[in-house]
Design a protein around this motif. Structure first.
Motif, PDB file in Angstrom:
ATOM      1  N   GLU A   1      26.062  64.413  79.272  1.00 23.87           N
ATOM      2  CA  GLU A   1      26.871  63.682  80.246  1.00 23.87           C
ATOM      3  C   GLU A   1      26.813  64.328  81.625  1.00 23.87           C
ATOM      4  O   GLU A   1      26.872  63.637  82.655  1.00 23.87           O
TER       5      GLU A   1
ATOM      6  N   LYS B   1      22.506  61.104  72.267  1.00 29.22           N
ATOM      7  CA  LYS B   1      22.457  60.988  73.720  1.00 29.22           C
ATOM      8  C   LYS B   1      21.024  61.042  74.263  1.00 29.22           C
ATOM      9  O   LYS B   1      20.818  60.941  75.468  1.00 29.22           O
TER      10      LYS B   1
ATOM     11  N   ASP C   1      19.989  57.954  76.307  1.00 31.18           N
ATOM     12  CA  ASP C   1      20.710  57.865  77.582  1.00 31.18           C
ATOM     13  C   ASP C   1      20.089  58.784  78.629  1.00 31.18           C
ATOM     14  O   ASP C   1      19.896  58.383  79.785  1.00 31.18           O
TER      15      ASP C   1
ATOM     16  N   ASP D   1      16.487  57.542  79.615  1.00 36.26           N
ATOM     17  CA  ASP D   1      16.562  56.377  80.505  1.00 36.26           C
ATOM     18  C   ASP D   1      17.055  56.779  81.892  1.00 36.26           C
ATOM     19  O   ASP D   1      16.557  56.284  82.915  1.00 36.26           O
TER      20      ASP D   1
END
Length: 316
Positions: free
Chosen positions: A252, A280, A283, A286
């Motif tokens: 994150e 993750k 994510d 990308d």
């Protein structure tokens, strides 16, 4: 001085973020007791050293142990730790049983309890990490030794996310490169970068504990002349350009500065990311591609992912 042992029953996935929470709360050292360490088969190509006692490990899952001084703020500190761990659920991190126990320990137990878990380990073709109190002698002329004091650091340098980062640095660093270490933690990646040939490393972390740990470890390894350490939020207001950016933090957090990383890299520069859990991976991949990166490699060790991306020679 009296100390309280804080024992947290959790999952392998939550080791890194909970360790960070504990250190930010002022704990001196973290012990990781992971049952999987007893059961998994070990590759021996790098000559890791393991001497594990099954009695030191939980029946299942992971125990994290930290030591906090007994003072008037202890109750408040423990409450803050519990809340911060619960907040990890907002990031879809499995915190497992999340049972927390407290017990009092004496000075001698506190000073030595975690050291028995930390032995020299050869984690790549050239790099061996050893605690500062071990008298380790290199076994080959090209072996690079990193001495690490984990007393106030973020782990011992042998966690899969760190190993993946160092193995990538070993393959991609070229002589006289400039490296940005974002979220430097203990400073182990900064030290490794210099030993592998980097001319200049800029180490950044928002946490003051990490800054002090990095300063200590770069000095212990005699590379402080080439590592500049600064308390900073990711790459905010940073003007330096680099050949390599390395970041071993939560997925994150990586996705909060992938565009800044792209801007700070020279054309052809490499962004080494680690600390990524399986769910993750897509994510982060990308996000890096959207920022303009080409994905060079996706590597895995145990349940952890490292993604190595490159800024094109000619930006699109």
């Amino acid at each position: 001085m009296k100390w309280t042992e804080l024992c947290i029953y959790t999952t392998n996935e939550a080791i890194e973020p909970i360790s960070n929470i504990i250190h930010e709360a002022g704990a001196s050292g973290v012990v990781i007791e992971d049952r999987q360490d007893l059961e998994k088969e070990r590759e021996s190509i790098y000559g890791e050293i393991y001497d594990l006692n099954p009695d030191d490990y939980p029946e299942e899952g992971v125990r994290l142990k930290a030591y906090l001084p007994v003072n008037s703020f202890l109750g408040e500190t423990v409450t803050e730790i519990k809340q911060a761990i619960n907040n990890l659920l907002l990031y879809d991190i499995d915190i497992g049983l999340n049972k927390i126990t407290l017990s009092e320990v004496n000075e001698e137990e506190w000073a030595t309890a975690w050291k028995k878990y930390y032995k020299p380990a050869k984690i790549s073709e050239r790099i061996t990490i050893t605690p500062t109190w071990e008298d380790y002698q290199p076994v080959s002329t090209d072996e690079l030794i990193i001495e690490l004091d984990p007393g106030m650091a973020f782990g011992t340098g042998t966690h899969p996310t760190t190993v993946l980062s160092i193995q990538a640095l070993e393959r991609f660093i070229e002589k006289d490169d400039t490296v940005l270490d974002v979220g430097c933690g203990s400073g182990v990646l900064s030290v490794a970068s210099v030993l592998l040939g980097a001319e200049q490393v800029f180490a950044y972390d928002l946490d003051e504990v990490a800054i002090q740990s990095t300063k200590l470890n770069v000095k212990v390894n005699k590379v402080d002349g080439k590592v500049k350490v600064k308390q900073n939020n990711l790459l905010d207001h940073i003007d330096e350009t680099a050949d390599i950016i390395v970041s071993n933090i939560l997925a994150e957090i990586i996705l909060r500065f992938e565009k800044d990383a792209f801007e700070r890299l020279k054309p052809g520069g490499v962004f080494i990311t680690s600390g990524i859990i399986q769910k993750k991976k897509r994510d982060v991949k990308d996000g890096l591609e959207k920022a303009g990166f080409d994905i060079l490699e996706i590597n895995q060790m145990e349940d952890w992912i490292s993604i190595i991306a490159q800024k094109p020679e000619e930006s699109r």
